[in-house]
Design a protein around this motif. Structure first.
Motif, short mmCIF file in Angstrom:
data_model
loop_
_atom_site.label_atom_id
_atom_site.label_comp_id
_atom_site.label_asym_id
_atom_site.label_seq_id
_atom_site.Cartn_x
_atom_site.Cartn_y
_atom_site.Cartn_z
N ALA A 107 0.81 -1.22 0.00
CA ALA A 107 0.00 0.00 0.00
C ALA A 107 0.84 1.27 0.00
N LEU A 108 2.13 1.14 0.35
CA LEU A 108 2.95 2.33 0.54
C LEU A 108 3.04 3.19 -0.72
N LEU A 109 3.28 2.57 -1.88
CA LEU A 109 3.45 3.36 -3.10
C LEU A 109 2.19 4.13 -3.50
N SER A 366 6.25 9.12 -6.20
CA SER A 366 6.43 7.68 -6.42
C SER A 366 7.86 7.38 -6.86
N TYR A 367 8.37 8.14 -7.82
CA TYR A 367 9.73 7.94 -8.35
C TYR A 367 10.76 8.11 -7.24
N LEU A 368 10.57 9.11 -6.39
CA LEU A 368 11.51 9.37 -5.30
C LEU A 368 11.55 8.19 -4.33
N PHE A 369 10.39 7.69 -3.93
CA PHE A 369 10.34 6.59 -2.96
C PHE A 369 10.84 5.28 -3.56
N ILE A 370 10.63 5.11 -4.88
CA ILE A 370 11.17 3.91 -5.55
C ILE A 370 12.69 3.98 -5.61
N LYS A 371 13.25 5.14 -5.98
CA LYS A 371 14.69 5.33 -6.06
C LYS A 371 15.36 5.15 -4.70
N LEU A 372 14.69 5.62 -3.66
CA LEU A 372 15.23 5.47 -2.30
C LEU A 372 15.03 4.05 -1.76
N LYS A 373 14.36 3.19 -2.57
CA LYS A 373 14.08 1.80 -2.22
C LYS A 373 13.24 1.67 -0.94
#
Length: 450
Positions: A107-109, A366-373
């Motif tokens: 659910a986080l993303l 979304s992109y930021l949180f994906i990049k930060l894993k």
């Protein structure tokens, strides 16, 4: 497969309607038709009658005293839309308990995307309207219309991965929760604490009923409508908030578990099969009726009241309440003075907030949180897909129109905001559809080449 059911003439009308209602894109399609009807009513010779009907008021009289006297427009926005928000509350609770929002990592993303898609539009609007009464409209571009957005997505059919549909649904549901909180904290008028306390006490009784195992829909309906909704309306807190809170008190558990239900139904089916049917008559025997009643009781015990209500009310909301709301609120006269349209930045702030803000917020966060894993990428999600979903999220129709009615009492300001909503929703929907359509074609070509 043989069908022993004898079709009646009415089935030729009812069955196509049932198939239409069951399609996911039907709600968005009907909403679009309702918008067109509203624009026709507001821009033809019917305009005067259209506005006059909406201004007609009615209420209840007792001992020569009038209570709850509001015009039809007000009843639609505070009455019918409370049913819409009640269903939103049911969906939120279901998703939190056992849906896409129940697993925090999954659910986080969509949660992050929804938060970004609310913060960025509000900031862009405030940059365009930093002061004065136009400043109050900052909540308008924060909302995503789930019916329209999913309707556009479902037009692409099976070419779109299921993960994208789930992502957009979860995003829109979190977005709805954000909009509800914004309405509760920032678009509520002066509060009468006595009525509010009474409403909260009735809400506590509903919650207590849930904990004690009360599963009667009538119990929650009487307390919810006659108690919570009425007292919240009188308190000054918007009545739609009462609907969401009431929804969260509806039981979401079952009385009998799945394996017990299967065992019971199996026994009842065998018993029904062994009963000698009444010959040469379409009616059932008393014994057959008794078995069917037992099967119905078992089915009700195995179905959570929350899901039973949501399933029963969803068609009425999608195919009656939302279209009525759209017809009552989307009627904007297009014969406007464009100089007056841009004498402030309400239309510009709304349109930029929805299109640019939603895309920057949804895609950027979304992109930021994906990049930060911190968040994981759903299967089948690509950057282009995410960009397409960002544009679809800029379709802010129903909730944006609703917040417009709360933010502005000035008719000119409402018109400007509605123009911005229409323009942004149209642009966002078209661009989102084109991006997702082209990307799905590329993916299908790559798959076929392999």
């Amino acid at each position: 497969m043989d069908n022993n059911y004898a079709k009646k003439p009415i089935d030729k009308i009812v069955q196509p309607m049932q198939r239409f209602i069951q399609q996911e894109k039907s709600g968005g399609l009907l909403l679009g038709i309702s918008v067109v009807i509203a624009l026709i009513l507001a821009n033809t010779s019917l305009s005067h009658s259209y506005h006059e009907i909406l201004e007609q008021s009615f209420g209840f009289r007792w001992n020569n005293e009038t209570y709850f006297e509001y015009n039809i427009h007000h009843w639609i926005n505070d009455g019918l839309m409370s049913i819409f928000f009640f269903v939103v509350g049911l969906e939120l609770k279901r998703e939190i308990i056992g849906g896409e929002l129940s697993d925090f990592r999954k659910a986080l993303l969509p949660i992050v995307a929804a938060v970004g898609g609310m913060v960025m539009p509000a900031l862009i609007y405030l940059l365009c309207n930093p002061s004065g009464e136009p400043h109050k409209g900052w909540g308008i571009p924060m909302a995503t219309d789930i019916a329209f957005a999913l309707g556009v997505l479902y037009l692409l059919g099976n070419r779109i991965p299921l993960a994208l549909k789930v992502f957009l649904t979860a995003l829109a549901i979190v977005d709805d929760l954000g909009a509800v909180l914004v309405i509760a904290f920032f678009y509520t008028s002066d509060i009468n604490m006595l009525y509010l306390i009474v409403g909260l006490l009735i809400l506590a009784i509903m919650y207590l009923g849930n904990r004690l195992g009360v599963r009667s829909i009538l119990f929650y309906a009487v307390l919810g409508i006659c108690g919570v909704w009425t007292t919240f309306l009188l308190s000054g807190v918007h009545a739609t908030i009462a609907a969401v809170l009431a929804a969260f008190t509806i039981p979401a558990d079952v009385k009998i578990k799945e394996n017990i239900f299967i065992a019971k139904i199996t026994v009842y089916l065998q018993r029904f099969k062994n009963i000698d049917p009444t010959e040469n008559t379409p009616t059932l025997t008393n014994e057959q009726l008794h078995v069917l009643e037992k099967m119905n009781e078992a089915t009700l015990e195995a179905t959570p009241p929350l899901q039973r209500l949501e399933h029963a009310m969803h068609p009425a909301v999608s195919f009656l309440i939302i279209p009525i709301f759209a017809i009552a609120n989307a009627g904007v006269s297009l014969s406007i003075d464009f100089e007056s349209l841009f004498n402030n930045n309400i239309a510009l702030g709304t349109a930029l907030g929805l299109v640019a803000g939603k895309v920057l917020g949804v895609v950027g966060f979304s992109y930021l949180f994906i990049k930060l894993k911190i968040a994981t990428v759903p299967e089948g999600m690509t950057f282009k897909n995410l960009l397409g979903l960002g544009f679809l999220a800029s379709i802010g129709f129903t909730m944006s129109l609703f917040i417009t009615s709360l933010a502005f009492s000035h008719e000119e300001y409402q018109t400007q905001a509605k123009i911005g909503i229409f323009a942004a929703s149209l642009i966002g929907g078209i661009i989102g559809y084109i991006i997702l359509s082209r990307n799905s074609q590329i993916n299908n070509t790559d798959t076929n080449d392999q």
